[in-house]
Design an enzyme around this catalytic site. Structure first.
Site, PDB file in Angstrom:
ATOM      1  N   THR A   1     -14.015   3.002  30.767  1.00  0.00           N
ATOM      2  CA  THR A   1     -15.042   2.917  31.807  1.00  0.00           C
ATOM      3  C   THR A   1     -16.194   3.877  31.535  1.00  0.00           C
ATOM      4  O   THR A   1     -16.015   4.902  30.854  1.00  0.00           O
ATOM      5  CB  THR A   1     -14.400   3.261  33.163  1.00  0.00           C
ATOM      6  OG1 THR A   1     -15.408   3.427  34.145  1.00  0.00           O
ATOM      7  CG2 THR A   1     -13.604   4.570  33.107  1.00  0.00           C
ATOM      8  N   ASP A   2     -17.347   3.585  32.127  1.00  0.00           N
ATOM      9  CA  ASP A   2     -18.484   4.513  32.020  1.00  0.00           C
ATOM     10  C   ASP A   2     -18.282   5.751  32.901  1.00  0.00           C
ATOM     11  O   ASP A   2     -19.006   6.734  32.759  1.00  0.00           O
ATOM     12  CB  ASP A   2     -19.801   3.805  32.390  1.00  0.00           C
ATOM     13  CG  ASP A   2     -19.830   3.238  33.797  1.00  0.00           C
ATOM     14  OD1 ASP A   2     -18.798   3.304  34.508  1.00  0.00           O
ATOM     15  OD2 ASP A   2     -20.887   2.718  34.213  1.00  0.00           O
ATOM     16  N   GLU A   3     -17.285   5.696  33.800  1.00  0.00           N
ATOM     17  CA  GLU A   3     -17.092   6.825  34.723  1.00  0.00           C
ATOM     18  C   GLU A   3     -16.651   8.098  33.998  1.00  0.00           C
ATOM     19  O   GLU A   3     -16.743   9.187  34.557  1.00  0.00           O
ATOM     20  CB  GLU A   3     -16.086   6.460  35.820  1.00  0.00           C
ATOM     21  CG  GLU A   3     -16.552   5.283  36.630  1.00  0.00           C
ATOM     22  CD  GLU A   3     -15.853   5.117  37.967  1.00  0.00           C
ATOM     23  OE1 GLU A   3     -15.183   6.047  38.429  1.00  0.00           O
ATOM     24  OE2 GLU A   3     -15.988   4.026  38.547  1.00  0.00           O
TER      25      GLU A   3
ATOM     26  N   TYR B   1      -9.268   9.364  38.886  1.00  0.00           N
ATOM     27  CA  TYR B   1      -9.294   8.125  38.096  1.00  0.00           C
ATOM     28  C   TYR B   1     -10.042   8.351  36.785  1.00  0.00           C
ATOM     29  O   TYR B   1      -9.521   8.094  35.694  1.00  0.00           O
ATOM     30  CB  TYR B   1      -9.953   6.985  38.891  1.00  0.00           C
ATOM     31  CG  TYR B   1     -10.369   5.814  38.020  1.00  0.00           C
ATOM     32  CD1 TYR B   1      -9.423   4.979  37.443  1.00  0.00           C
ATOM     33  CD2 TYR B   1     -11.719   5.557  37.748  1.00  0.00           C
ATOM     34  CE1 TYR B   1      -9.799   3.916  36.617  1.00  0.00           C
ATOM     35  CE2 TYR B   1     -12.105   4.504  36.934  1.00  0.00           C
ATOM     36  CZ  TYR B   1     -11.145   3.685  36.375  1.00  0.00           C
ATOM     37  OH  TYR B   1     -11.517   2.648  35.561  1.00  0.00           O
TER      38      TYR B   1
ATOM     39  N   LYS C   1      -8.757   8.310  32.820  1.00  0.00           N
ATOM     40  CA  LYS C   1      -9.296   7.410  31.788  1.00  0.00           C
ATOM     41  C   LYS C   1      -9.870   8.231  30.630  1.00  0.00           C
ATOM     42  O   LYS C   1      -9.709   7.867  29.461  1.00  0.00           O
ATOM     43  CB  LYS C   1     -10.375   6.488  32.379  1.00  0.00           C
ATOM     44  CG  LYS C   1      -9.880   5.461  33.371  1.00  0.00           C
ATOM     45  CD  LYS C   1      -8.928   4.421  32.791  1.00  0.00           C
ATOM     46  CE  LYS C   1      -9.591   3.448  31.852  1.00  0.00           C
ATOM     47  NZ  LYS C   1      -8.638   2.353  31.467  1.00  0.00           N
TER      48      LYS C   1
HETATM   49  P1  NAD Z   1      -6.954  -4.109  38.127  1.00  0.00           P
HETATM   50  O1  NAD Z   1      -6.552  -2.976  39.005  1.00  0.00           O
HETATM   51  O2  NAD Z   1      -7.519  -5.335  38.742  1.00  0.00           O
HETATM   52  O3  NAD Z   1      -5.699  -4.570  37.240  1.00  0.00           O
HETATM   53  C1  NAD Z   1      -4.833  -3.665  36.632  1.00  0.00           C
HETATM   54  C2  NAD Z   1      -3.621  -4.447  36.094  1.00  0.00           C
HETATM   55  O4  NAD Z   1      -2.764  -3.526  35.399  1.00  0.00           O
HETATM   56  C3  NAD Z   1      -2.780  -5.110  37.189  1.00  0.00           C
HETATM   57  O5  NAD Z   1      -2.432  -6.423  36.815  1.00  0.00           O
HETATM   58  C4  NAD Z   1      -1.550  -4.208  37.277  1.00  0.00           C
HETATM   59  O6  NAD Z   1      -0.384  -4.889  37.722  1.00  0.00           O
HETATM   60  C5  NAD Z   1      -1.428  -3.734  35.835  1.00  0.00           C
HETATM   61  N1  NAD Z   1      -0.698  -2.453  35.725  1.00  0.00           N
HETATM   62  C6  NAD Z   1      -0.929  -1.321  36.420  1.00  0.00           C
HETATM   63  N2  NAD Z   1      -0.040  -0.367  36.058  1.00  0.00           N
HETATM   64  C7  NAD Z   1       0.739  -0.906  35.088  1.00  0.00           C
HETATM   65  C8  NAD Z   1       1.814  -0.418  34.289  1.00  0.00           C
HETATM   66  N3  NAD Z   1       2.283   0.838  34.435  1.00  0.00           N
HETATM   67  N4  NAD Z   1       2.367  -1.242  33.373  1.00  0.00           N
HETATM   68  C9  NAD Z   1       1.917  -2.510  33.222  1.00  0.00           C
HETATM   69  N5  NAD Z   1       0.912  -3.028  33.962  1.00  0.00           N
HETATM   70  C10 NAD Z   1       0.329  -2.242  34.867  1.00  0.00           C
HETATM   71  O7  NAD Z   1      -7.943  -3.478  37.057  1.00  0.00           O
HETATM   72  P2  NAD Z   1      -9.279  -4.085  36.437  1.00  0.00           P
HETATM   73  O8  NAD Z   1     -10.395  -3.862  37.377  1.00  0.00           O
HETATM   74  O9  NAD Z   1      -9.010  -5.452  35.923  1.00  0.00           O
HETATM   75  O10 NAD Z   1      -9.500  -3.077  35.212  1.00  0.00           O
HETATM   76  C11 NAD Z   1      -8.869  -3.313  33.955  1.00  0.00           C
HETATM   77  C12 NAD Z   1      -9.215  -2.196  33.003  1.00  0.00           C
HETATM   78  O11 NAD Z   1     -10.614  -2.129  32.833  1.00  0.00           O
HETATM   79  C13 NAD Z   1      -8.786  -0.805  33.481  1.00  0.00           C
HETATM   80  O12 NAD Z   1      -8.319  -0.085  32.375  1.00  0.00           O
HETATM   81  C14 NAD Z   1     -10.061  -0.196  34.029  1.00  0.00           C
HETATM   82  O13 NAD Z   1     -10.042   1.211  33.908  1.00  0.00           O
HETATM   83  C15 NAD Z   1     -11.095  -0.814  33.113  1.00  0.00           C
HETATM   84  N6  NAD Z   1     -12.435  -0.960  33.699  1.00  0.00           N
HETATM   85  C16 NAD Z   1     -12.595  -1.618  34.887  1.00  0.00           C
HETATM   86  C17 NAD Z   1     -13.872  -1.791  35.403  1.00  0.00           C
HETATM   87  C18 NAD Z   1     -14.107  -2.523  36.710  1.00  0.00           C
HETATM   88  O14 NAD Z   1     -15.241  -2.555  37.189  1.00  0.00           O
HETATM   89  N7  NAD Z   1     -13.093  -3.129  37.323  1.00  0.00           N
HETATM   90  C19 NAD Z   1     -14.979  -1.300  34.705  1.00  0.00           C
HETATM   91  C20 NAD Z   1     -14.763  -0.629  33.493  1.00  0.00           C
HETATM   92  C21 NAD Z   1     -13.491  -0.485  32.987  1.00  0.00           C
HETATM   93  O1  TDX Z   2     -15.912   0.142  50.981  1.00  0.00           O
HETATM   94  C1  TDX Z   2     -16.638   0.603  50.075  1.00  0.00           C
HETATM   95  N1  TDX Z   2     -17.896   1.063  50.394  1.00  0.00           N
HETATM   96  C2  TDX Z   2     -18.736   1.619  49.460  1.00  0.00           C
HETATM   97  O2  TDX Z   2     -19.846   2.024  49.786  1.00  0.00           O
HETATM   98  C3  TDX Z   2     -16.199   0.684  48.704  1.00  0.00           C
HETATM   99  C4  TDX Z   2     -14.829   0.192  48.322  1.00  0.00           C
HETATM  100  C5  TDX Z   2     -17.067   1.220  47.787  1.00  0.00           C
HETATM  101  N2  TDX Z   2     -18.283   1.696  48.147  1.00  0.00           N
HETATM  102  C6  TDX Z   2     -19.181   2.255  47.103  1.00  0.00           C
HETATM  103  C7  TDX Z   2     -18.563   3.286  46.188  1.00  0.00           C
HETATM  104  C8  TDX Z   2     -19.283   3.047  44.879  1.00  0.00           C
HETATM  105  O3  TDX Z   2     -20.507   3.763  44.853  1.00  0.00           O
HETATM  106  O4  TDX Z   2     -19.535   1.154  46.265  1.00  0.00           O
HETATM  107  C9  TDX Z   2     -19.599   1.552  44.884  1.00  0.00           C
HETATM  108  C10 TDX Z   2     -18.611   0.720  44.091  1.00  0.00           C
HETATM  109  O5  TDX Z   2     -17.308   1.121  44.496  1.00  0.00           O
HETATM  110  P1  TDX Z   2     -15.986   0.471  43.850  1.00  0.00           P
HETATM  111  O6  TDX Z   2     -16.087  -1.014  43.947  1.00  0.00           O
HETATM  112  O7  TDX Z   2     -14.808   1.158  44.445  1.00  0.00           O
HETATM  113  O8  TDX Z   2     -16.186   0.817  42.309  1.00  0.00           O
HETATM  114  P2  TDX Z   2     -16.383   2.217  41.535  1.00  0.00           P
HETATM  115  O9  TDX Z   2     -15.848   3.343  42.308  1.00  0.00           O
HETATM  116  O10 TDX Z   2     -17.829   2.290  41.118  1.00  0.00           O
HETATM  117  O11 TDX Z   2     -15.452   1.950  40.255  1.00  0.00           O
HETATM  118  C11 TDX Z   2     -15.418   0.645  39.606  1.00  0.00           C
HETATM  119  O12 TDX Z   2     -16.220   0.634  38.468  1.00  0.00           O
HETATM  120  C12 TDX Z   2     -15.803   1.373  37.345  1.00  0.00           C
HETATM  121  C13 TDX Z   2     -13.986   0.258  39.248  1.00  0.00           C
HETATM  122  O13 TDX Z   2     -13.180   0.280  40.405  1.00  0.00           O
HETATM  123  C14 TDX Z   2     -13.450   1.139  38.155  1.00  0.00           C
HETATM  124  O14 TDX Z   2     -12.153   0.699  37.766  1.00  0.00           O
HETATM  125  C15 TDX Z   2     -14.365   1.073  36.979  1.00  0.00           C
HETATM  126  O15 TDX Z   2     -13.946   1.935  35.971  1.00  0.00           O
END
Ligand code: NAD
Ligand code: TDX
Length: 363
Positions: free
Chosen positions: A138-140, A163, A167
């Protein structure tokens, strides 16, 4: 035939990736190892679960014995590692599981790959040419930006939530395995994704589902925090590109070039829903449901990505604008109200219980 181990394939991005990879890589076999935590929903892959090139294994990436067995049984040559605890708010409330899955889980996978791919796991003997360990991050990890500037691959790490710290730690382990053992790693650091199958705890799907039900729309702080949004299919295409053409040992930043303040995202969703399904029953616009609530502790102010490395080296560009992507996303949720309802009322776990009984540990 390539034998790919996808971890976390029942989650949001993982399920979009599995579907795309089966379509784009006819010569691959794909094993999906997922623990089915609250975020893992096997229904996300109901349409492909009978594909003979696909195998679902219910299990934990931290279980070294299980992971080692899968490497041997399936002669895994490629890992695409999504599995993680992914929600920042949950990491603030209960960080332990983030440390376990995100750090120890990544370590367990690296160890399994080291043992399987290196003839002498203690040395730096060359790994077979075709092996790849792609770590999805992630960019975080870079921390928070002010009003200007972009995260580059060279930006120092400065994670600020449990988190992002977990990562960042996993990214460092991946990098260390490349430098120490010659592990053929690739890391992607991506901005916020959105699109189909996004779990409705995250901003965009939460706002869509609350706004449809006429519930309040919580916006943290002043709503002016900025995120860069990337449509999930563009992210999955980028992962395939990096897998096929990325330089081993490198990291690639991925972004959508779509910086938006949260409040802008929320009002856009409200306006589009008003147009598509009509205003609220009392005739008020959905923006009336917006409530500014207490800020997230340590809330990162702004994320923005410089994705010029992957553009220049691998020719990848995001194809879906935010305007197009948010429409597609809303249409997907409107067309999948049953999916939303099952996730919201918890009944998606019933499908999961049946599946666990049938397929426990890949049975
Ligand atoms: P998500 O939370 O939707 O899915 C996570 C999946 O991992 C689920 O299916 C869960 O059951 C599985 N999991 C969790 N713990 C586990 C374990 N111990 N063993 C096996 N499986 C397990 O997550 P996502 O949003 O699809 O993100 C996927 C990846 O991408 C993550 O590594 C996250 O850090 C990264 N990422 C997400 C975003 C975003 O915006 N969602 C952005 C950048 C990077
Ligand atoms: O109820 C809400 N109200 C609100 O204002 C929630 C859930 C979020 N927010 C804000 C927080 C953040 O500034 O919205 C923005 C986006 O929040 P999230 O959807 O929780 O995402 P973020 O915290 O930015 O992280 C996501 O992007 C990077 C993913 O969950 C991560 O897994 C990924 O790495």
């Amino acid at each position: 035939m390539k034998s790919i181990l996808v971890t976390g394939g029942c989650g949001f991005i993982g399920s979009n990736f599995v579907r795309l990879a089966l379509r784009r890589l006819p010569e691959c076999r794909l094993v999906n190892l997922d623990q089915l935590t609250y975020a893992g929903n096997p229904r996300n892959l109901a349409d492909i679960e009978d594909d003979p090139r696909y195998r679902f294994v219910h299990g934990d990436i931290c279980e070294a014995e299980l992971v080692g067995r899968l490497f041997a049984e399936e002669t895994i040559d490629t890992i695409v590692h999504f599995a993680a605890e992914s929600h920042v708010d949950r990491s603030i409330d209960a960080p332990a599981e983030f440390i376990r899955t995100n750090i120890l889980g990544t370590f367990t996978l690296l160890e399994a790959a080291r043992k399987a791919w290196l003839a002498n796991p203690g040395s730096q003997l060359p790994v077979p040419e075709n092996c790849r360990f792609l770590h999805v991050s992630t960019d975080e990890v870079y921390g928070s930006l002010g009003n200007t500037g972009f995260f580059r691959e060279t930006t120092p790490y400065h994670p600020r939530s449990p988190y992002s710290a977990s990562k960042a730690s996993s990214d460092h382990l991946v990098s260390a395995y490349h430098h120490t053992y010659g592990m053929p790693t690739l890391t992607t650091n991506c901005s916020n994704n959105y699109g189909p199958y996004h779990f409705p705890e995250k901003l965009i799907p939460l706002i869509i589902s609350n706004a449809l039900e006429g519930k309040t729309l919580p916006v943290y702080g002043d709503g002016k925090n900025v995120r860069d949004w990337l449509y999930v299919e563009d992210h999955c295409q980028a992962i395939l590109r990096v897998l096929e053409q990325g330089r081993v040992g490198e990291t690639y930043n991925l972004g959508g070039n779509n910086e938006k303040q949260n409040i802008e995202v929320v009002t856009t969703i409200c306006d589009l829903l008003d147009q598509k399904v009509g205003r609220l029953p009392d005739g008020h616009p959905r923006t009336d449901l917006i409530r500014f609530v207490q800020d997230r502790p340590g809330h990162d102010r702004r994320y923005a990505i410089d994705a010029s490395k992957i553009r220049e080296e691998l020719g990848w560009l995001p194809l879906v604008t935010f305007e197009e992507g948010i429409r597609r996303t809303i249409d997907w949720y409107l067309g999948n109200l049953e999916w939303v309802a099952a996730v919201r009322d918890g009944s998606y776990r019933d499908y999961y219980e049946g599946m666990c009984a049938d397929r426990l540990n890949g049975g």
